[in-house]
Design a protein around this motif. Structure first.
Motif, PDB file in Angstrom:
ATOM      1  N   THR A  73      -5.595   4.966  -1.964  1.00  0.00           N
ATOM      2  CA  THR A  73      -4.601   4.583  -0.809  1.00  0.00           C
ATOM      3  C   THR A  73      -3.382   4.054  -1.677  1.00  0.00           C
ATOM      4  OG1 THR A  73      -5.098   1.932  -0.780  1.00  0.00           O
ATOM      5  CG2 THR A  73      -6.360   3.636   0.771  1.00  0.00           C
ATOM      6  N   ARG A  74      -2.262   3.691  -1.031  1.00  0.00           N
ATOM      7  CA  ARG A  74      -1.229   3.175  -1.707  1.00  0.00           C
ATOM      8  C   ARG A  74      -1.346   1.787  -2.143  1.00  0.00           C
ATOM      9  NH1 ARG A  74       4.301   3.973  -2.208  1.00  0.00           N
ATOM     10  NH2 ARG A  74       5.583   2.338  -2.302  1.00  0.00           N
ATOM     11  N   GLU A  75      -2.156   1.024  -1.648  1.00  0.00           N
ATOM     12  CA  GLU A  75      -2.653  -0.248  -2.263  1.00  0.00           C
ATOM     13  C   GLU A  75      -3.139  -0.029  -3.443  1.00  0.00           C
ATOM     14  OE1 GLU A  75      -5.230  -4.113  -1.064  1.00  0.00           O
ATOM     15  OE2 GLU A  75      -5.048  -2.346   0.298  1.00  0.00           O
ATOM     16  N   ASN A  76      -4.060   0.770  -3.688  1.00  0.00           N
ATOM     17  CA  ASN A  76      -4.947   1.057  -4.794  1.00  0.00           C
ATOM     18  C   ASN A  76      -3.964   1.607  -5.982  1.00  0.00           C
ATOM     19  OD1 ASN A  76      -7.271   2.642  -2.820  1.00  0.00           O
ATOM     20  ND2 ASN A  76      -7.467   0.558  -3.672  1.00  0.00           N
TER      21      ASN A  76
ATOM     22  N   GLU B 289       1.554   9.343  -7.355  1.00  0.00           N
ATOM     23  CA  GLU B 289       0.490   9.566  -6.234  1.00  0.00           C
ATOM     24  C   GLU B 289       0.245  10.922  -6.145  1.00  0.00           C
ATOM     25  OE1 GLU B 289       1.526   7.471  -1.947  1.00  0.00           O
ATOM     26  OE2 GLU B 289       3.040   8.395  -2.791  1.00  0.00           O
TER      27      GLU B 289
ATOM     28  N   GLU C  84     -11.863   0.676  -5.901  1.00  0.00           N
ATOM     29  CA  GLU C  84     -11.243   2.041  -5.611  1.00  0.00           C
ATOM     30  C   GLU C  84      -9.824   2.083  -6.364  1.00  0.00           C
ATOM     31  OE1 GLU C  84     -11.935  -0.300  -3.183  1.00  0.00           O
ATOM     32  OE2 GLU C  84     -13.430   0.775  -2.039  1.00  0.00           O
TER      33      GLU C  84
END
Length: 161
Positions: free
Chosen positions: A58-61, A47, A75
């Motif tokens: 983002t965390r999702e990415n 991260e 992204e």
């Protein structure tokens, strides 16, 4: 023991960056016992590398990249490209992996597979030749390398969700 954990963490991080090309998580400790990591552990580890990326992932990415989603969001692909650039595997302004640096990294993990690693990098760089979007190029080469390495018998464990 702390030194082994630090080396294992660094090795895992290098694998993530490569796969590396496609997120190749998996390593062995000094006694060759396989160590596996969860998605959350890997996300936490990488991260901070997103802080200097544009767009900021983002965390999702990050999760999409870690799980090597073929159909990842743009992204997520850009985060992969940003990490590869940070490790100088895909130099700024380039649409291909730096063959020598990528082979060097593969040799750290698979010292007896240099010729196969070089062949895979060349093959995957060629498959994405002509791509004009650096994020798409990074993702495409990474996914190709992951498929080719698995097909060639490189031991690349899956990430536990």
């Amino acid at each position: 023991m702390m030194q082994i954990n630090r080396m294992t963490t660094m090795r895992n991080l290098l694998l993530v960056t490569l796969a590396c090309a496609a997120v190749l998580i998996g390593s062995a400790a000094a006694d060759e016992e396989e160590i596996s990591m969860t998605v959350d552990e890997v996300v936490e580890l990488i991260e901070p590398f997103g802080d200097g990326c544009t767009p900021k992932p983002t965390r999702e990415n990050i999760v999409e990249m870690v799980l090597n989603k073929e159909d990842a969001k743009h992204e997520s692909k850009c985060f992969r490209q940003c990490m590869l650039e940070q490790f100088e595997l895909m130099p700024e302004g380039q649409m291909q992996f730096n063959e020598d640096k990528t082979v060097e990294m593969i040799n750290m993990m698979f010292p007896d597979r240099e010729d196969e690693g070089r062949r895979i990098i060349k093959t995957c760089n060629e498959k994405m030749a002509g791509q004009t979007d650096k994020c798409e190029a990074a993702h495409g080469i990474s996914m190709c390398m992951l498929r080719e390495m698995r097909s060639a018998g490189f031991k690349i464990p899956e990430i536990k969700e």
